[in-house]
Scaffold this motif. Structure first.
Motif, PDB file in Angstrom:
ATOM      1  N   GLY A   1      -3.548   7.918   5.614  1.00 11.70           N
ATOM      2  CA  GLY A   1      -3.561   7.716   7.063  1.00 11.70           C
ATOM      3  C   GLY A   1      -4.720   6.867   7.540  1.00 11.70           C
ATOM      4  N   GLY A   2      -5.804   6.869   6.765  1.00 11.41           N
ATOM      5  CA  GLY A   2      -6.990   6.126   7.174  1.00 11.41           C
ATOM      6  C   GLY A   2      -7.025   4.690   6.710  1.00 11.41           C
ATOM      7  N   THR A   3      -6.044   4.273   5.878  1.00 14.42           N
ATOM      8  CA  THR A   3      -6.131   2.934   5.287  1.00 14.42           C
ATOM      9  C   THR A   3      -4.885   2.071   5.459  1.00 14.42           C
ATOM     10  OG1 THR A   3      -5.408   3.845   3.160  1.00 14.42           O
ATOM     11  CG2 THR A   3      -7.780   3.681   3.518  1.00 14.42           C
ATOM     12  N   ILE A   4      -3.699   2.658   5.369  1.00 16.27           N
ATOM     13  CA  ILE A   4      -2.471   1.857   5.445  1.00 16.27           C
ATOM     14  C   ILE A   4      -2.293   1.355   6.881  1.00 16.27           C
ATOM     15  CG2 ILE A   4       0.034   1.875   5.173  1.00 16.27           C
ATOM     16  CD1 ILE A   4      -0.268   3.806   2.890  1.00 16.27           C
ATOM     17  N   HIS A   5      -1.815   0.124   7.013  1.00 13.42           N
ATOM     18  CA  HIS A   5      -1.841  -0.549   8.309  1.00 13.42           C
ATOM     19  C   HIS A   5      -0.831  -0.004   9.316  1.00 13.42           C
ATOM     20  CE1 HIS A   5      -4.305  -3.018   5.921  1.00 13.42           C
ATOM     21  NE2 HIS A   5      -3.377  -3.815   5.433  1.00 13.42           N
ATOM     22  N   ASP A   6       0.450   0.062   8.949  1.00  7.84           N
ATOM     23  CA  ASP A   6       1.507   0.381   9.905  1.00  7.84           C
ATOM     24  C   ASP A   6       1.926   1.847   9.823  1.00  7.84           C
ATOM     25  OD1 ASP A   6       1.917  -2.156  11.173  1.00  7.84           O
ATOM     26  OD2 ASP A   6       2.808  -2.868   9.315  1.00  7.84           O
TER      27      ASP A   6
ATOM     28  N   ALA B   1       0.826  -1.210   0.000  1.00  9.20           N
ATOM     29  CA  ALA B   1       0.000   0.000   0.000  1.00  9.20           C
ATOM     30  C   ALA B   1       0.860   1.260   0.000  1.00  9.20           C
ATOM     31  CB  ALA B   1      -0.921  -0.009   1.223  1.00  9.20           C
ATOM     32  N   MET B   2       1.966   1.237   0.735  1.00  7.36           N
ATOM     33  CA  MET B   2       2.859   2.396   0.785  1.00  7.36           C
ATOM     34  C   MET B   2       3.363   2.760  -0.613  1.00  7.36           C
ATOM     35  SD  MET B   2       6.502   2.783   2.818  1.00  7.36           S
ATOM     36  CE  MET B   2       7.266   1.503   1.799  1.00  7.36           C
ATOM     37  N   ILE B   3       3.607   1.743  -1.417  1.00  6.74           N
ATOM     38  CA  ILE B   3       4.124   1.974  -2.773  1.00  6.74           C
ATOM     39  C   ILE B   3       3.019   2.423  -3.730  1.00  6.74           C
ATOM     40  CG2 ILE B   3       5.197   0.832  -4.760  1.00  6.74           C
ATOM     41  CD1 ILE B   3       6.566  -1.051  -2.702  1.00  6.74           C
ATOM     42  N   THR B   4       1.827   1.841  -3.597  1.00  6.47           N
ATOM     43  CA  THR B   4       0.781   2.047  -4.602  1.00  6.47           C
ATOM     44  C   THR B   4      -0.199   3.180  -4.277  1.00  6.47           C
ATOM     45  OG1 THR B   4      -0.601   0.359  -3.525  1.00  6.47           O
ATOM     46  CG2 THR B   4       0.864  -0.364  -5.305  1.00  6.47           C
ATOM     47  N   TYR B   5      -0.453   3.457  -3.005  1.00  2.00           N
ATOM     48  CA  TYR B   5      -1.503   4.423  -2.675  1.00  2.00           C
ATOM     49  C   TYR B   5      -1.178   5.860  -3.092  1.00  2.00           C
ATOM     50  CZ  TYR B   5      -4.258   0.937  -0.107  1.00  2.00           C
ATOM     51  OH  TYR B   5      -5.013  -0.161   0.227  1.00  2.00           O
TER      52      TYR B   5
ATOM     53  N   GLY C   1       5.852   7.031   5.235  1.00  7.05           N
ATOM     54  CA  GLY C   1       6.539   6.942   3.954  1.00  7.05           C
ATOM     55  C   GLY C   1       5.662   7.327   2.785  1.00  7.05           C
ATOM     56  N   ALA C   2       4.429   6.825   2.777  1.00 10.43           N
ATOM     57  CA  ALA C   2       3.511   7.121   1.676  1.00 10.43           C
ATOM     58  C   ALA C   2       3.049   8.564   1.709  1.00 10.43           C
ATOM     59  CB  ALA C   2       2.307   6.181   1.737  1.00 10.43           C
ATOM     60  N   GLY C   3       2.740   9.073   2.911  1.00 11.97           N
ATOM     61  CA  GLY C   3       2.224  10.432   3.033  1.00 11.97           C
ATOM     62  C   GLY C   3       3.214  11.478   2.556  1.00 11.97           C
ATOM     63  N   TYR C   4       4.444  11.386   3.034  1.00 13.14           N
ATOM     64  CA  TYR C   4       5.448  12.382   2.651  1.00 13.14           C
ATOM     65  C   TYR C   4       5.964  12.164   1.238  1.00 13.14           C
ATOM     66  CZ  TYR C   4       5.366  14.250   7.346  1.00 13.14           C
ATOM     67  OH  TYR C   4       4.953  14.854   8.506  1.00 13.14           O
ATOM     68  N   ALA C   5       5.656  11.008   0.652  1.00 14.97           N
ATOM     69  CA  ALA C   5       5.968  10.815  -0.761  1.00 14.97           C
ATOM     70  C   ALA C   5       5.067  11.687  -1.631  1.00 14.97           C
ATOM     71  CB  ALA C   5       5.804   9.348  -1.144  1.00 14.97           C
ATOM     72  N   VAL C   6       3.882  12.035  -1.093  1.00 15.54           N
ATOM     73  CA  VAL C   6       2.946  12.911  -1.826  1.00 15.54           C
ATOM     74  C   VAL C   6       3.338  14.369  -1.633  1.00 15.54           C
ATOM     75  CG1 VAL C   6       0.537  13.643  -2.043  1.00 15.54           C
ATOM     76  CG2 VAL C   6       1.081  11.224  -1.666  1.00 15.54           C
ATOM     77  N   SER C   7       3.418  14.809  -0.379  1.00 13.17           N
ATOM     78  CA  SER C   7       3.807  16.186  -0.049  1.00 13.17           C
ATOM     79  C   SER C   7       3.960  16.296   1.459  1.00 13.17           C
ATOM     80  CB  SER C   7       2.752  17.189  -0.534  1.00 13.17           C
ATOM     81  OG  SER C   7       1.578  17.100   0.247  1.00 13.17           O
ATOM     82  N   SER C   8       4.504  17.418   1.916  1.00 13.75           N
ATOM     83  CA  SER C   8       4.656  17.653   3.355  1.00 13.75           C
ATOM     84  C   SER C   8       3.302  17.747   4.032  1.00 13.75           C
ATOM     85  CB  SER C   8       5.454  18.933   3.603  1.00 13.75           C
ATOM     86  OG  SER C   8       6.785  18.797   3.141  1.00 13.75           O
ATOM     87  N   GLU C   9       2.350  18.459   3.398  1.00 10.21           N
ATOM     88  CA  GLU C   9       1.020  18.582   3.996  1.00 10.21           C
ATOM     89  C   GLU C   9       0.322  17.220   4.053  1.00 10.21           C
ATOM     90  OE1 GLU C   9      -3.344  20.724   3.312  1.00 10.21           O
ATOM     91  OE2 GLU C   9      -1.645  21.265   2.024  1.00 10.21           O
ATOM     92  N   ALA C  10       0.402  16.458   2.979  1.00  6.66           N
ATOM     93  CA  ALA C  10      -0.216  15.128   2.967  1.00  6.66           C
ATOM     94  C   ALA C  10       0.419  14.241   4.034  1.00  6.66           C
ATOM     95  CB  ALA C  10      -0.058  14.490   1.594  1.00  6.66           C
TER      96      ALA C  10
END
Length: 342
Positions: free
Chosen positions: A200-205, A177-181, A211-220
């Motif tokens: 934040g509402g779906t990925i487990h750990d 999920a971290m890679i694909t979301y 990792g996934a959130g900050y891959a999008v942007s700082s705010e995300a």
């Protein structure tokens, strides 16, 4: 007050217990250190690496009377201590700052995933406790939730095998999920806030959320992290509710309700309260957060030393299908709510 003789007796008992569990605990900590070192080099989740290292030693540790008591201690007591220390990550101010919509989305997703996910487990022919374990791990905080829920679910012959499977499954799916979301949120045209809420509402750990959130942007990344911490905070009511439900079922069946009230959750709540009141100095808070991670990784390594690959294979493809379905379930719930509310 205790007499001098009583104090000496207690001290001797403590020293005897310490000598008994120390070898196994040190082995689990050594595996945790190795897992963290490999994580730095490979970038793989430390819990997954610790599990693998522990399972490599399963035959030797099972027959080693020197390490066995400590491995047992690490897989239970140190595990609960680590879950309690997770409370140092959270403040009520951070949760409230999210606003009403993220709170509603998160609570609905967690509750819906646990209820529907448990039902799916029964439909696929699994014991109710297995469906609850995997659904709760998917809904709340991955491996940490699996370990916490496992401690209050009824014990049976495959209890530890099921726990290890849940830890491996949610950690693996969390990495996927971290890679694909991030690509999913971009394809859906979500802004940074909506992307953070989805991640934040779906990925487990927690680590994979960051990792996934900050891959999008700082705010995300900020929104995703706070949303995820809200799910972690829901660990307390979820575990208490699960313990209560199974206790009532035992009583209804005429058995003794031996499921203990999980004391480690009170430690979790106490740390959240102290952290929210700014009563934990920041250096100490960082130490507690780091110690929590070490405890959980060491506990997973200990669990790995108690579970064989052969036993995990017996869980079967249906269990994998269940975890995937529960992962898609929480994704679908959050997506639907975001389409309506955001």
């Amino acid at each position: 007050m205790a007499s001098e003789a009583e104090r000496e007796t207690r001290l001797r008992q403590l020293l005897t217990f310490g000598r008994k569990v120390l070898p196994g605990v040190l082995l689990a900590v050594a595996l945790a250190a190795a897992a963290k070192a490999l994580q730095a080099g490979l970038g793989w989740p430390s819990m997954l690496l610790a599990l693998g290292l522990g399972m490599l030693l399963v035959r030797a540790s099972a027959k080693d009377r020197l390490t066995q008591p400590g491995v047992e201690f690490a897989s239970k007591k140190i595990l609960r201590f680590g879950v309690a220390l997770l409370g140092a990550r959270i403040t009520l101010e951070e949760i409230v700052s999210l606003g009403l919509t993220p709170i509603l989305v998160t609570v609905a997703a967690v509750v819906g995933t646990i209820l529907i996910g448990s039902w799916l487990g029964k439909r696929l022919g699994f014991a109710k406790s297995f469906g609850t374990l995997t659904a709760g791990a998917t809904a709340i905080c991955g491996a940490s939730a699996a370990l916490a829920l496992s401690s209050v679910l009824p014990k049976h012959k495959n209890h530890e095998r099921d726990t290890i499977f849940a830890v491996i499954g949610v950690t693996t799916l969390s990495t996927v999920a971290m890679i694909t979301y991030p690509f999913l949120t971009a394809g859906l045209g979500f802004d940074d806030r909506a992307a953070g809420l989805l991640i934040g509402g779906t990925i487990h750990d927690v680590a994979q959320v960051v990792g996934a959130g900050y891959a999008v942007s700082s705010e995300a990344g900020d929104v995703a992290t706070f949303s995820k911490l809200l799910r972690v905070a829901l660990l307390v009511p979820a575990v208490l509710a699960v313990a209560w439900v199974y206790r009532m079922e035992l009583r209804a069946e005429g058995g003794k309700a031996q499921l203990p009230l999980p004391g480690f959750l009170f430690g979790f709540v106490a740390l959240v309260a102290l952290n929210s009141a700014d009563l934990i100095p920041e250096p100490l808070r960082l130490v507690l957060v780091e110690l929590s991670g070490w405890c959980l990784v060491a506990a997973v390594a200990a669990l790995g030393m108690k579970t064989s690959v052969t036993a995990l294979r017996q869980v079967g493809g249906r269990a994998i299908a269940l975890l995937v379905a529960q992962t898609l379930l929480i994704l679908g719930i959050v997506l639907a709510l975001l389409m309506v509310l955001v």
